[in-house]
Design an enzyme around this catalytic site. Structure first.
Site, PDB file in Angstrom:
ATOM      1  N   ASP A   1      -7.075   4.440  -4.371  1.00 17.80           N
ATOM      2  CA  ASP A   1      -7.718   4.290  -3.052  1.00 17.80           C
ATOM      3  C   ASP A   1      -8.317   5.673  -2.774  1.00 17.80           C
ATOM      4  O   ASP A   1      -8.561   6.438  -3.728  1.00 17.80           O
ATOM      5  CB  ASP A   1      -6.698   3.864  -1.984  1.00 17.80           C
ATOM      6  CG  ASP A   1      -7.351   3.380  -0.687  1.00 17.80           C
ATOM      7  OD1 ASP A   1      -7.789   2.223  -0.636  1.00 17.80           O
ATOM      8  OD2 ASP A   1      -7.469   4.179   0.277  1.00 17.80           O
TER       9      ASP A   1
ATOM     10  N   LYS B   1       0.864  -1.195   0.000  1.00 18.97           N
ATOM     11  CA  LYS B   1       0.000   0.000   0.000  1.00 18.97           C
ATOM     12  C   LYS B   1       0.887   1.226   0.000  1.00 18.97           C
ATOM     13  O   LYS B   1       2.018   1.174   0.465  1.00 18.97           O
ATOM     14  CB  LYS B   1      -0.861   0.013   1.269  1.00 18.97           C
ATOM     15  CG  LYS B   1      -2.068   0.935   1.179  1.00 18.97           C
ATOM     16  CD  LYS B   1      -3.235   0.220   0.514  1.00 18.97           C
ATOM     17  CE  LYS B   1      -4.396   1.128   0.246  1.00 18.97           C
ATOM     18  NZ  LYS B   1      -5.578   0.337  -0.183  1.00 18.97           N
TER      19      LYS B   1
HETATM   20  P1  NDP Z   1     -12.912   8.012  -2.533  1.00 16.83           P
HETATM   21  O1  NDP Z   1     -11.843   8.996  -2.339  1.00 16.83           O
HETATM   22  O2  NDP Z   1     -13.463   7.791  -3.900  1.00 16.83           O
HETATM   23  O3  NDP Z   1     -14.142   8.329  -1.582  1.00 16.83           O
HETATM   24  C1  NDP Z   1     -13.979   8.374  -0.196  1.00 16.83           C
HETATM   25  C2  NDP Z   1     -15.308   8.702   0.413  1.00 16.83           C
HETATM   26  O4  NDP Z   1     -15.247   8.542   1.807  1.00 16.83           O
HETATM   27  C3  NDP Z   1     -15.714  10.151   0.176  1.00 16.83           C
HETATM   28  O5  NDP Z   1     -17.108  10.240   0.124  1.00 16.83           O
HETATM   29  C4  NDP Z   1     -15.175  10.832   1.414  1.00 16.83           C
HETATM   30  O6  NDP Z   1     -15.823  12.042   1.754  1.00 16.83           O
HETATM   31  C5  NDP Z   1     -15.482   9.784   2.446  1.00 16.83           C
HETATM   32  N1  NDP Z   1     -14.582   9.971   3.582  1.00 16.83           N
HETATM   33  C6  NDP Z   1     -13.236   9.949   3.585  1.00 16.83           C
HETATM   34  N2  NDP Z   1     -12.765  10.215   4.799  1.00 16.83           N
HETATM   35  C7  NDP Z   1     -13.857  10.400   5.564  1.00 16.83           C
HETATM   36  C8  NDP Z   1     -14.035  10.676   6.925  1.00 16.83           C
HETATM   37  N3  NDP Z   1     -12.984  10.852   7.736  1.00 16.83           N
HETATM   38  N4  NDP Z   1     -15.308  10.764   7.408  1.00 16.83           N
HETATM   39  C9  NDP Z   1     -16.381  10.590   6.574  1.00 16.83           C
HETATM   40  N5  NDP Z   1     -16.252  10.328   5.275  1.00 16.83           N
HETATM   41  C10 NDP Z   1     -15.020  10.239   4.786  1.00 16.83           C
HETATM   42  O7  NDP Z   1     -12.343   6.634  -1.955  1.00 16.83           O
HETATM   43  P2  NDP Z   1     -12.834   5.135  -2.216  1.00 16.83           P
HETATM   44  O8  NDP Z   1     -14.297   5.103  -2.405  1.00 16.83           O
HETATM   45  O9  NDP Z   1     -11.955   4.558  -3.242  1.00 16.83           O
HETATM   46  O10 NDP Z   1     -12.453   4.436  -0.837  1.00 16.83           O
HETATM   47  C11 NDP Z   1     -13.358   4.319   0.253  1.00 16.83           C
HETATM   48  C12 NDP Z   1     -12.909   3.209   1.175  1.00 16.83           C
HETATM   49  O11 NDP Z   1     -12.864   1.963   0.454  1.00 16.83           O
HETATM   50  C13 NDP Z   1     -11.498   3.365   1.770  1.00 16.83           C
HETATM   51  O12 NDP Z   1     -11.487   2.775   3.056  1.00 16.83           O
HETATM   52  C14 NDP Z   1     -10.635   2.530   0.835  1.00 16.83           C
HETATM   53  O13 NDP Z   1      -9.462   2.099   1.458  1.00 16.83           O
HETATM   54  C15 NDP Z   1     -11.581   1.365   0.570  1.00 16.83           C
HETATM   55  N6  NDP Z   1     -11.330   0.568  -0.621  1.00 16.83           N
HETATM   56  C16 NDP Z   1     -11.230   1.145  -1.858  1.00 16.83           C
HETATM   57  C17 NDP Z   1     -11.038   0.350  -2.966  1.00 16.83           C
HETATM   58  C18 NDP Z   1     -11.007   0.926  -4.336  1.00 16.83           C
HETATM   59  O14 NDP Z   1     -10.929   0.144  -5.287  1.00 16.83           O
HETATM   60  N7  NDP Z   1     -11.110   2.226  -4.524  1.00 16.83           N
HETATM   61  C19 NDP Z   1     -10.870  -1.101  -2.854  1.00 16.83           C
HETATM   62  C20 NDP Z   1     -11.077  -1.620  -1.521  1.00 16.83           C
HETATM   63  C21 NDP Z   1     -11.280  -0.786  -0.453  1.00 16.83           C
HETATM   64  P3  NDP Z   1     -15.034  13.444   1.560  1.00 16.83           P
HETATM   65  O15 NDP Z   1     -15.082  13.689   0.080  1.00 16.83           O
HETATM   66  O16 NDP Z   1     -15.809  14.407   2.360  1.00 16.83           O
HETATM   67  O17 NDP Z   1     -13.644  13.252   2.061  1.00 16.83           O
HETATM   68  O1  2IT Z   2      -7.907  -1.441  -0.615  1.00 14.17           O
HETATM   69  C1  2IT Z   2      -7.874  -1.932  -1.759  1.00 14.17           C
HETATM   70  O2  2IT Z   2      -8.006  -3.147  -1.945  1.00 14.17           O
HETATM   71  C2  2IT Z   2      -7.685  -1.028  -2.900  1.00 14.17           C
HETATM   72  N1  2IT Z   2      -7.605   0.177  -2.701  1.00 14.17           N
HETATM   73  C3  2IT Z   2      -7.561  -1.587  -4.285  1.00 14.17           C
HETATM   74  C4  2IT Z   2      -6.146  -2.008  -4.556  1.00 14.17           C
HETATM   75  C5  2IT Z   2      -5.856  -2.420  -5.978  1.00 14.17           C
HETATM   76  O3  2IT Z   2      -4.674  -2.728  -6.204  1.00 14.17           O
HETATM   77  O4  2IT Z   2      -6.725  -2.463  -6.840  1.00 14.17           O
END
Ligand code: NDP
Ligand code: 2IT
Length: 447
Positions: free
Chosen positions: A168, A128
């Site tokens: 992420d 990561k």
């Molecule tokens: P994005 O940046 O696309 O979206 C993040 C979202 O979470 C936004 O709506 C943001 O709001 C909100 N957020 C972030 N921090 C906070 C906080 N402290 N309190 C409340 N809301 C918050 O990220 P992703 O959707 O990609 O990621 C979301 C989660 O999923 C993370 O935990 C990530 O590690 C996990 N994840 C992502 C993957 C991926 O493929 N993208 C794969 C697996 C897991 P704001 O805009 O106000 O900050």
């Molecule tokens: O937390 C996760 O699994 C991710 N942000 C996706 C990682 C990836 O390599 O697609």
């Protein structure tokens, strides 16, 4: 020494050697709690420092990222890449750009990634990275200059057979584009398998954008089906409004559920009649606005500034925003309101206390390393397509994703039963993910 004292000893060492990293402690402690079941049956898993090696990253890289803002001022951020474990394949895991990023957070995410990637059944190790850079309010050119500076240092550490970053929090298609462009320019080669989440015309895979949210919903479907329930007609809370949340909302509603609330860090939106996904996507992905702007452009939705999304009444909750967003109090609210299923779309969004509440109240709970593995799994499918210079259809890739999520559910459920803790998907996922990695580490010797 009995197993409990052995595990306690490992954990004390972790606390001592990784001071000031509470999220990393939390992630390790949850896995160690599950490993007690394994060590009771198979004590050899503690031999040859296996647990100590598994909890120590193979390599941790920290670097300076200077860039110039639109006012011509020099800004300095910190970049990270933690290459945690490559026993099953090249390091694989996302990059997070958020002001809260520090080494402990990247280590917790990298540690979780080892087990998640193992559960996908695909040949990928765990890693990561990211930066404490805050993308909010930055212009496109500032984002580009930052990404170019970040990649200028990261380039020497990654590669399609070495380490393959993706997105992420704060890193989506736009950022992957700028990062890939700089990588290509520096190396003078178009090695598409070095990053995933790419654009569809230059090596990206169909379904990767949707994969984490869709996958989380597919997992939830499996968990519900195993009790004879279904999403059709269910009310669902989905926190967040980023990549994971948007596509979880889309799939849940496609399957006949009503998504009754979503959020960002400023508050939540209550949507008793469901979410207009097209509008939400336009507001967040195209115009890059806030969820409060959604209610201005639709009827029947209300914005609750600073409100607690978990006070909403629902049958299913999918936390898809960030770590520790759902605590013990929130879990009690959900339980009192009749929630029966919780699946983590985000990484570690539920605190330890919340998970205990779910257990006590007999709510099915799916940990992120199982429920959100669809994103990285589809990244691995993107790597396969890149290696064979092929591109698959949406339908085929989506089917592969669905099969992977079903297998992860079955594997976690079966493993939980094997260890006499039926429906404890935390123990099931941790042990199933661990064993594959541990067996490979034993086979490859002490390194
Ligand atoms: P994005 O940046 O696309 O979206 C993040 C979202 O979470 C936004 O709506 C943001 O709001 C909100 N957020 C972030 N921090 C906070 C906080 N402290 N309190 C409340 N809301 C918050 O990220 P992703 O959707 O990609 O990621 C979301 C989660 O999923 C993370 O935990 C990530 O590690 C996990 N994840 C992502 C993957 C991926 O493929 N993208 C794969 C697996 C897991 P704001 O805009 O106000 O900050
Ligand atoms: O937390 C996760 O699994 C991710 N942000 C996706 C990682 C990836 O390599 O697609």
């Amino acid at each position: 020494m009995d197993v409990d004292s052995t595990v306690k000893g490992f954990y004390e060492q972790i606390l001592q050697r990784n001071a000031g990293e509470p999220e990393f402690h939390q992630a390790v402690s949850e896995v160690l709690a599950s490993l007690r079941y394994v060590l009771r049956k198979d004590p050899h898993y503690a031999d040859n420092g296996l647990i100590q090696r598994l909890t120590e990253p193979e390599r941790q890289i920290i670097f300076r990222v200077p860039w110039i803002d639109d006012q011509g001022q020099v800004q300095v951020n910190r970049g990270f890449r933690v290459q945690f474990n490559s026993v099953l394949g090249p390091y694989k895991g996302g990059l997070r750009f958020h002001p809260s990023v520090n080494l402990g957070i990247i280590k917790f995410l990298g540690f979780e990634q080892i087990f998640k990637n193992s559960l996908t059944g695909l040949p990928i190790g765990g890693g990561k990275g990211g930066s404490d850079f805050d993308p909010k309010g930055k212009s496109d050119m500032e984002i580009m200059r930052f990404c170019q500076s970040f990649m200028t240092e990261l380039e020497r550490h990654i590669g399609d057979k070495v380490d393959v970053p993706a997105g992420d929090i704060g890193v989506g298609g736009r950022e992957i584009g700028y990062l890939f462009g700089q990588y290509r320019r520096m190396t003078g080669r178009h090695v598409s398998g070095t990053l995933t989440g790419k654009g569809l015309t230059w090596g990206g895979s169909l379904v990767r954008t949707e994969a984490t949210g869709y996958g989380c919903v597919y997992f939830t479907q499996e968990m519900m089906a195993s009790r004879g329930d279904r999403l059709h007609g269910a009310k669902v809370i989905i926190s967040g409004s980023g990549n994971v949340a948007i596509y979880a909302i889309e799939k849940a509603q496609e399957l006949g559920a009503t998504v009754v609330a979503f959020s960002d860090s400023s508050g939540y939106v209550s949507t008793p009649d469901g979410v207009d996904v097209e509008l939400l996507r336009d507001i967040k992905e195209v115009r890059r606005l806030r969820v409060s702007d959604y209610v201005k452009e639709t009827n029947g939705a209300t914005f609750h500034k600073g409100g607690n999304i978990w006070e909403t009444e629902a049958d299913v909750a999918l936390p898809c925003a960030t770590q520790n967003e759902l605590d013990g109090e929130a879990a009690k609210l959900l339980a009192d309101h009749g929630v029966k299923y919780v699946a983590e779309g985000a990484n570690m969004p539920c605190t330890h206390d919340a998970i205990q509440v779910f257990k006590k109240r007999k709510i099915d709970f799916a940990p992120g390393k199982a429920a959100n593995a669809g994103g990285v799994a589809t990244s691995a499918l993107e790597m396969q397509q890149n290696a064979s210079r092929d591109s698959w259809t949406f339908e085929y890739t989506d089917k592969r994703l669905r099969d992977i999520m079903r297998n992860i559910f079955k594997n976690a459920a079966r493993t939980a039963e094997d260890y006499d803790v039926p429906r404890d998907f935390v123990v099931g996922a941790n042990i199933a993910g661990f064993k594959k990695v541990a067996d490979a580490m034993i086979a490859q010797g002490v390194i």
